[in-house]
Design a protein around this motif. Structure first.
Motif, short mmCIF file in Angstrom:
data_model
loop_
_atom_site.label_atom_id
_atom_site.label_comp_id
_atom_site.label_asym_id
_atom_site.label_seq_id
_atom_site.Cartn_x
_atom_site.Cartn_y
_atom_site.Cartn_z
N VAL A 272 0.83 -1.20 0.00
CA VAL A 272 0.00 0.00 0.00
C VAL A 272 0.87 1.25 0.00
CG1 VAL A 272 -1.66 1.35 1.33
CG2 VAL A 272 -1.99 -1.11 1.10
N GLU A 273 1.78 1.35 0.95
CA GLU A 273 2.63 2.55 1.04
C GLU A 273 3.49 2.73 -0.21
OE1 GLU A 273 2.60 5.00 3.13
OE2 GLU A 273 0.94 4.11 4.22
N PRO A 274 4.16 1.68 -0.70
CA PRO A 274 4.94 1.84 -1.94
C PRO A 274 4.09 2.30 -3.12
CG PRO A 274 5.56 -0.19 -0.83
CD PRO A 274 4.38 0.35 -0.10
N LEU A 275 2.82 1.82 -3.18
CA LEU A 275 1.94 2.25 -4.28
C LEU A 275 1.57 3.72 -4.16
CD1 LEU A 275 -0.58 -0.62 -5.08
CD2 LEU A 275 0.71 0.76 -6.71
N LEU A 276 1.27 4.15 -2.94
CA LEU A 276 0.95 5.56 -2.73
C LEU A 276 2.12 6.44 -3.15
CD1 LEU A 276 -0.85 5.40 0.74
CD2 LEU A 276 -1.90 5.53 -1.52
N LYS A 277 3.32 5.95 -2.87
CA LYS A 277 4.52 6.72 -3.22
C LYS A 277 4.73 6.77 -4.72
CE LYS A 277 9.54 6.80 -2.61
NZ LYS A 277 10.71 6.13 -1.98
N SER A 278 4.59 5.64 -5.39
CA SER A 278 4.89 5.59 -6.82
C SER A 278 3.82 6.24 -7.69
CB SER A 278 5.09 4.13 -7.27
OG SER A 278 3.91 3.38 -7.09
N THR A 279 2.55 6.16 -7.26
CA THR A 279 1.47 6.74 -8.07
C THR A 279 1.18 8.20 -7.72
OG1 THR A 279 -0.27 6.03 -6.54
CG2 THR A 279 0.39 4.48 -8.27
N GLN A 280 1.54 8.60 -6.49
CA GLN A 280 1.24 9.96 -6.02
C GLN A 280 -0.25 10.28 -6.12
OE1 GLN A 280 3.66 12.30 -4.72
NE2 GLN A 280 4.73 10.33 -4.60
N PRO A 307 10.60 -12.32 -2.32
CA PRO A 307 9.47 -11.43 -2.07
C PRO A 307 9.85 -10.17 -1.32
CG PRO A 307 9.42 -13.31 -0.56
CD PRO A 307 10.48 -13.60 -1.57
N GLU A 308 11.00 -10.19 -0.64
CA GLU A 308 11.41 -9.03 0.15
C GLU A 308 11.72 -7.81 -0.72
OE1 GLU A 308 15.10 -11.69 -0.41
OE2 GLU A 308 12.94 -11.91 -0.10
N PHE A 309 11.86 -7.99 -2.02
CA PHE A 309 12.20 -6.87 -2.90
C PHE A 309 10.98 -6.24 -3.55
CE2 PHE A 309 16.16 -9.32 -2.81
CZ PHE A 309 17.07 -8.31 -2.52
N SER A 310 9.78 -6.82 -3.36
CA SER A 310 8.60 -6.32 -4.06
C SER A 310 8.28 -4.88 -3.67
CB SER A 310 7.40 -7.23 -3.80
OG SER A 310 7.13 -7.32 -2.41
N ALA A 311 8.34 -4.56 -2.36
CA ALA A 311 8.01 -3.20 -1.93
C ALA A 311 8.98 -2.18 -2.53
CB ALA A 311 8.03 -3.12 -0.40
N GLU A 312 10.25 -2.52 -2.56
CA GLU A 312 11.26 -1.61 -3.13
C GLU A 312 11.01 -1.35 -4.60
OE1 GLU A 312 15.96 -1.96 -4.42
OE2 GLU A 312 15.26 -3.10 -2.67
N ALA A 315 7.75 0.77 -5.10
CA ALA A 315 7.97 2.17 -4.73
C ALA A 315 8.77 2.91 -5.79
CB ALA A 315 8.69 2.23 -3.38
N ALA A 316 9.68 2.19 -6.46
CA ALA A 316 10.50 2.82 -7.50
C ALA A 316 9.75 2.95 -8.82
CB ALA A 316 11.78 2.01 -7.71
N GLY A 317 8.55 2.35 -8.89
CA GLY A 317 7.76 2.44 -10.12
C GLY A 317 8.29 1.61 -11.27
N ASP A 319 8.74 -1.29 -14.02
CA ASP A 319 7.81 -2.13 -14.76
C ASP A 319 8.28 -3.58 -14.71
OD1 ASP A 319 9.91 -2.34 -16.53
OD2 ASP A 319 9.01 -1.09 -18.07
N GLU A 320 7.52 -4.48 -15.32
CA GLU A 320 7.82 -5.91 -15.22
C GLU A 320 9.16 -6.26 -15.85
OE1 GLU A 320 4.40 -8.59 -16.08
OE2 GLU A 320 3.31 -6.70 -16.32
N ALA A 321 9.48 -5.63 -16.99
CA ALA A 321 10.74 -5.94 -17.67
C ALA A 321 11.93 -5.58 -16.78
CB ALA A 321 10.83 -5.19 -18.99
N ALA A 322 11.86 -4.41 -16.14
CA ALA A 322 12.97 -3.98 -15.27
C ALA A 322 13.09 -4.90 -14.05
CB ALA A 322 12.74 -2.53 -14.82
N VAL A 323 11.95 -5.32 -13.50
CA VAL A 323 11.97 -6.22 -12.34
C VAL A 323 12.55 -7.57 -12.73
CG1 VAL A 323 10.52 -7.49 -10.71
CG2 VAL A 323 10.10 -5.06 -11.14
N ARG A 324 12.15 -8.08 -13.91
CA ARG A 324 12.71 -9.35 -14.36
C ARG A 324 14.24 -9.28 -14.43
NH1 ARG A 324 8.34 -9.11 -18.21
NH2 ARG A 324 6.79 -10.71 -17.81
#
Length: 384
Positions: A272-280, A307-312, A315-317, A319-324
């Motif tokens: 929730v908090e990371p989403l609020l940060k990334s979407t503003q 899974p510990e990296f999902s929030a980070e 929050a950084a916004g 996309d899936e390609a960058a996360v992969r």
């Protein structure tokens, strides 16, 4: 890396992309029972991040009646070599009733897969690309020698797949082209025997929305790379809508509540908090896109057992390609095994270096002093 570690296969291609009215991967049958044709569309990456060989074979088996013609259409940058080999063998087992169709691009593992078809038709404006297998690894000199041996073995599997389609092709020339990463036009593929017929050209973007992935290859044609800069095409079926004269009023409280409720329902309350940060809370459209992205990012992290990296990442916004790409690098630099992928890395996406621990002179001096003091005390006691 321990000697008992087993090779694992990963892929770093881009996003899944929808094509017209069907998803990028689809299996369906058309026509009456007597004239039934089974079509398989592989319009995206092959492997763990896309369509696996297991899913491909299971879906095909569920649809196949043992007699109907099967058309396997490819428009893929490739991916996991071993999944590509498995698809190759699955198509080969269908025999003469199987036709492979290259609608725009069959690169890397996709070129291996399509060559399993009894007959291959390549569109006049399509291409087929062949190259060496590629991998990341880490470990001792023995580990690297072992990985090099595995790569040599997988190269032989690639050569065998191509020669199964083109038995008369010169072995030395084929190996030279594979080593050089060769992009073949439709006519060149037919001349070599890797395709049987040049078909009509079709308007299908070869990059499939994954154009950035083409940059991982060394010799990608300039006209394909040029598609990276092309704006997305407008959907002719949609009527143009005039932009509103007055910007809509954003209800931030309502959007924040939406984020909280939907994250809870999806089991990702920690985002929730990371989403609020990334979407503003910029707009409902941005928030909905952020929610979809967060769910996809969380699924990727869970699948990678990180899974510990999902929030980070949310929050950084990213996309899936960058996360992969980030997850891939974390896995392959963890020392738990090595990975084989016959696609090349992005030029700016290098594995992070591991620095050796530097000596601490102060700590070493203190240890020596303590040892000498203890020795002197012991000697004094002996003399007493």
């Amino acid at each position: 890396m321990s000697k008992s570690a087993k090779p694992r296969i990963y892929n770093r291609a881009g996003k899944r992309v929808e094509v017209k009215d069907k998803t990028w991967y689809a299996v369906h049958a058309s026509g009456e029972a007597a004239e039934r044709v089974i079509e398989v569309f592989v319009y995206g990456e092959i492997g763990a991040w896309g369509i696996t060989a297991n899913q491909f074979v299971q879906d095909l088996r569920a649809m196949d009646d043992g007699v109907s013609p099967v058309v396997a259409a490819f428009n893929s940058i490739g991916g996991d070599l071993f999944d590509g080999l498995a698809m190759h063998n699955a198509l080969s087992r269908l025999g003469e009733r199987c036709t492979g169709r290259i609608d725009a691009l069959a690169a890397s593992a996709a070129s291996v897969a399509v060559c399993g078809a009894h007959r291959v038709v390549i569109a006049a404006n399509a291409m087929l690309m062949i190259h060496n297998p590629y991998t990341y690894t880490g470990g001792s000199a023995e580990d690297f020698r072992r990985v090099a041996d595995v790569l040599d073995q997988t190269l032989e599997a690639i050569i065998a797949a191509y020669k199964a389609k083109a038995p008369d092709i010169d072995d030395a020339e084929l190996r030279r082209m594979v080593d050089a990463e060769t992009w073949l036009t439709a006519n060149e593929a037919v001349a070599l025997g890797l395709a049987d017929e040049v078909g009509d050209g079709v308007k299908v973007k070869a990059c499939l929305g994954q154009g950035a992935v083409l940059q991982r290859f060394q010799n990608a044609p300039a006209d394909l790379l040029a598609q990276l800069d092309e704006p997305p095409e407008a959907d002719p079926d949609l009527d143009p809508v005039d932009p509103p004269l007055v910007p809509p009023v954003v209800d931030s409280a309502k959007l924040a509540l939406m984020v909280t409720q939907r994250c809870t329902a999806a089991g990702i309350s920690n985002l929730v908090e990371p989403l609020l940060k990334s979407t503003q809370l910029e707009s409902e459209e941005v928030v909905l896109a952020g929610l979809a992205r967060a769910k996809a990012v969380n699924d990727l992290c869970v699948a990678a057992r990180l899974p510990e990296f999902s929030a980070e990442y949310v929050a950084a916004g990213l996309d899936e390609a960058a996360v992969r790409a980030r997850l891939f690098d974390k896995i392959v630099t963890s020392g738990k095994g090595f990975e084989i992928d016959n696609s090349l890395p992005l030029a700016d996406d290098l594995a992070s270096k591991v620095l050796a621990k530097q000596p601490d002179p102060t700590s070493i001096w203190a240890s020596r002093q303590a040892a000498q003091t203890g020795t002197a005390r012991g000697a004094k006691g002996a003399r007493a």
